[in-house]
Design a protein around this motif. Structure first.
Motif, PDB file in Angstrom:
ATOM      1  N   THR A 197       0.542  -1.252   0.115  1.00  0.00           N
ATOM      2  CA  THR A 197      -0.035  -0.416  -0.174  1.00  0.00           C
ATOM      3  C   THR A 197       0.734   1.280   0.169  1.00  0.00           C
ATOM      4  O   THR A 197       1.943   1.348   0.868  1.00  0.00           O
ATOM      5  N   VAL A 198       0.276   1.814  -1.019  1.00  0.00           N
ATOM      6  CA  VAL A 198       1.356   2.858  -1.603  1.00  0.00           C
ATOM      7  C   VAL A 198       1.233   4.132  -1.295  1.00  0.00           C
ATOM      8  O   VAL A 198       0.407   4.852  -2.239  1.00  0.00           O
ATOM      9  N   ASP A 199       1.666   5.648  -0.112  1.00  0.00           N
ATOM     10  CA  ASP A 199       1.018   6.442   0.183  1.00  0.00           C
ATOM     11  C   ASP A 199       2.113   7.290  -0.270  1.00  0.00           C
ATOM     12  O   ASP A 199       1.723   8.962  -0.640  1.00  0.00           O
ATOM     13  N   ASP A 200       3.573   7.934  -0.401  1.00  0.00           N
ATOM     14  CA  ASP A 200       4.345   7.915  -0.853  1.00  0.00           C
ATOM     15  C   ASP A 200       4.838   8.909  -2.092  1.00  0.00           C
ATOM     16  O   ASP A 200       4.561   7.687  -2.795  1.00  0.00           O
ATOM     17  N   ILE A 201       3.944   9.883  -2.693  1.00  0.00           N
ATOM     18  CA  ILE A 201       4.001   9.806  -3.809  1.00  0.00           C
ATOM     19  C   ILE A 201       5.432   9.606  -4.522  1.00  0.00           C
ATOM     20  O   ILE A 201       5.539   9.006  -5.440  1.00  0.00           O
ATOM     21  N   ASP A 202       7.223   9.593  -4.366  1.00  0.00           N
ATOM     22  CA  ASP A 202       7.941   9.621  -4.779  1.00  0.00           C
ATOM     23  C   ASP A 202       8.081   8.086  -5.093  1.00  0.00           C
ATOM     24  O   ASP A 202       8.447   7.506  -5.722  1.00  0.00           O
ATOM     25  N   ARG A 203       7.760   7.517  -3.829  1.00  0.00           N
ATOM     26  CA  ARG A 203       7.752   6.496  -4.118  1.00  0.00           C
ATOM     27  C   ARG A 203       6.576   5.090  -5.703  1.00  0.00           C
ATOM     28  O   ARG A 203       7.197   4.521  -5.836  1.00  0.00           O
ATOM     29  N   ALA A 204       5.522   5.662  -5.187  1.00  0.00           N
ATOM     30  CA  ALA A 204       4.875   5.491  -6.525  1.00  0.00           C
ATOM     31  C   ALA A 204       5.452   6.118  -7.861  1.00  0.00           C
ATOM     32  O   ALA A 204       4.859   5.356  -8.606  1.00  0.00           O
ATOM     33  N   ARG A 205       6.026   6.783  -8.155  1.00  0.00           N
ATOM     34  CA  ARG A 205       6.694   7.551  -8.854  1.00  0.00           C
ATOM     35  C   ARG A 205       7.967   6.000  -9.936  1.00  0.00           C
ATOM     36  O   ARG A 205       7.673   5.823 -10.868  1.00  0.00           O
ATOM     37  N   GLU A 206       8.888   6.140  -8.252  1.00  0.00           N
ATOM     38  CA  GLU A 206       9.639   4.852  -8.416  1.00  0.00           C
ATOM     39  C   GLU A 206       8.987   3.027  -9.429  1.00  0.00           C
ATOM     40  O   GLU A 206       9.249   2.832  -9.822  1.00  0.00           O
ATOM     41  N   LEU A 207       7.962   3.141  -8.546  1.00  0.00           N
ATOM     42  CA  LEU A 207       7.261   1.784  -9.459  1.00  0.00           C
ATOM     43  C   LEU A 207       6.433   2.184 -10.517  1.00  0.00           C
ATOM     44  O   LEU A 207       6.412   1.718 -11.262  1.00  0.00           O
ATOM     45  N   ALA A 208       6.282   3.496 -10.842  1.00  0.00           N
ATOM     46  CA  ALA A 208       5.606   3.545 -12.282  1.00  0.00           C
ATOM     47  C   ALA A 208       6.312   3.797 -13.342  1.00  0.00           C
ATOM     48  O   ALA A 208       6.369   2.850 -14.066  1.00  0.00           O
ATOM     49  N   ALA A 209       7.618   4.282 -13.190  1.00  0.00           N
ATOM     50  CA  ALA A 209       9.070   4.563 -13.643  1.00  0.00           C
ATOM     51  C   ALA A 209       9.568   2.686 -13.604  1.00  0.00           C
ATOM     52  O   ALA A 209      10.088   2.138 -14.934  1.00  0.00           O
ATOM     53  N   LEU A 210       9.669   1.780 -12.165  1.00  0.00           N
ATOM     54  CA  LEU A 210       9.513   0.462 -12.761  1.00  0.00           C
ATOM     55  C   LEU A 210       8.647  -0.029 -13.981  1.00  0.00           C
ATOM     56  O   LEU A 210       8.877  -1.667 -14.192  1.00  0.00           O
ATOM     57  N   GLY A 211       7.952   0.240 -13.725  1.00  0.00           N
ATOM     58  CA  GLY A 211       6.499  -0.177 -15.288  1.00  0.00           C
ATOM     59  C   GLY A 211       5.432  -1.442 -14.084  1.00  0.00           C
ATOM     60  O   GLY A 211       4.960  -2.305 -15.431  1.00  0.00           O
ATOM     61  N   VAL A 212       5.104  -0.925 -13.124  1.00  0.00           N
ATOM     62  CA  VAL A 212       3.702  -1.916 -12.293  1.00  0.00           C
ATOM     63  C   VAL A 212       2.940  -1.272 -12.841  1.00  0.00           C
ATOM     64  O   VAL A 212       2.843  -0.226 -13.605  1.00  0.00           O
ATOM     65  N   ASP A 213       1.722  -1.690 -12.466  1.00  0.00           N
ATOM     66  CA  ASP A 213       1.019  -2.236 -13.489  1.00  0.00           C
ATOM     67  C   ASP A 213      -0.385  -1.406 -12.875  1.00  0.00           C
ATOM     68  O   ASP A 213      -1.420  -1.260 -12.782  1.00  0.00           O
TER      69      ASP A 213
END
Length: 230
Positions: A197-213
């Motif tokens: 469960t991701v509430d940190d925007i920077d972590r969300a951006r990292e995950l998006a860059a990795l290509g999570v769905d």
């Protein structure tokens, strides 16, 4: 130097965790409606089974934390539950957002899975299930075709035999387990990567860059806006 613009990564699906638990009581109709109003296409909710066999939305095994009544849900008839605990059938009718139904392993998973599948069928609503191995085996037994996101809490790879048996659409780990290598492993098994469960925007951006769905968040609206550049 090339003048070409960088390719923009697609924004992952942002799943609203228990609706909007920041502004409303989690797993309530108000929380679901608030999440949808803020743009959620999918809302995750937790299920429990009452003593008389109704599916209700609640994360905990008891009604103590949210509703101040320290009794197991499984010991309470639906009419005895605190006002505000919604039935699954009412939640399905409350929003056009797709519901991600989380089945716990600590309830009788077979009974809960059968009941939840039955409610969704009766409502004619397309849902997705998530949960750990035992719960998802119960879901797959109840419905051979429904979509499953298989929750997995270790870095051990999903056994191929389990993937073949359950046919999940995704590997669904805590976000801390997601990195480039684990994504590659999931992809080799034909699985999407959905995490929580991701509430940190920077972590969300990292995950998006990795290509999570997909990313599940308590702050789904904020994450969605940030990843969309708004």
């Amino acid at each position: 130097m090339s003048d070409a613009l960088p390719v923009r990564q697609p924004v992952p699906q942002i799943v609203a965790h228990r609706g909007d638990p920041i502004h409303e009581v989690e797993n309530t109709l108000a929380a679901i409606r608030r999440a949808h109003h803020d743009g959620a296409e999918m809302v995750e909710v937790d299920l429990r089974l009452t003593a008389d066999g109704d599916c209700v939305l609640l994360h905990d095994a008891t009604t103590a934390r949210l509703w101040g009544i320290d009794r197991p849900v499984s010991d309470q008839r639906t009419a005895e539950l605190p006002e505000g605990v919604p039935l699954l059938r009412d939640a399905l009718a409350a929003t056009p957002a797709r519901l991600l139904l989380d089945i716990p392993d600590d309830d009788p998973a077979d009974d809960l899975a059968r009941a939840a599948v039955g409610v969704a069928r009766e409502a004619g609503v397309d849902v997705v299930f998530c949960g750990e191995e035992t719960a998802m085996q119960a879901v797959r037994a109840a419905d051979p075709t429904v979509e499953i996101r298989l929750t997995w809490k270790t870095l051990d790879p999903l056994p191929d035999a389990l993937v073949e048996q359950l046919r999940p659409s995704s590997w669904n780990p805590p976000h801390e387990l997601v990195d480039a290598a684990s994504i590659v492993l999931a992809r080799t098994q034909g699985l999407a990567v959905t995490c929580w469960t991701v509430d940190d925007i920077d972590r969300a951006r990292e995950l998006a860059a990795l290509g999570v769905d997909a990313i599940t968040s308590n702050r789904a609206g904020e994450l969605r806006a940030a990843l969309q550049g708004r």
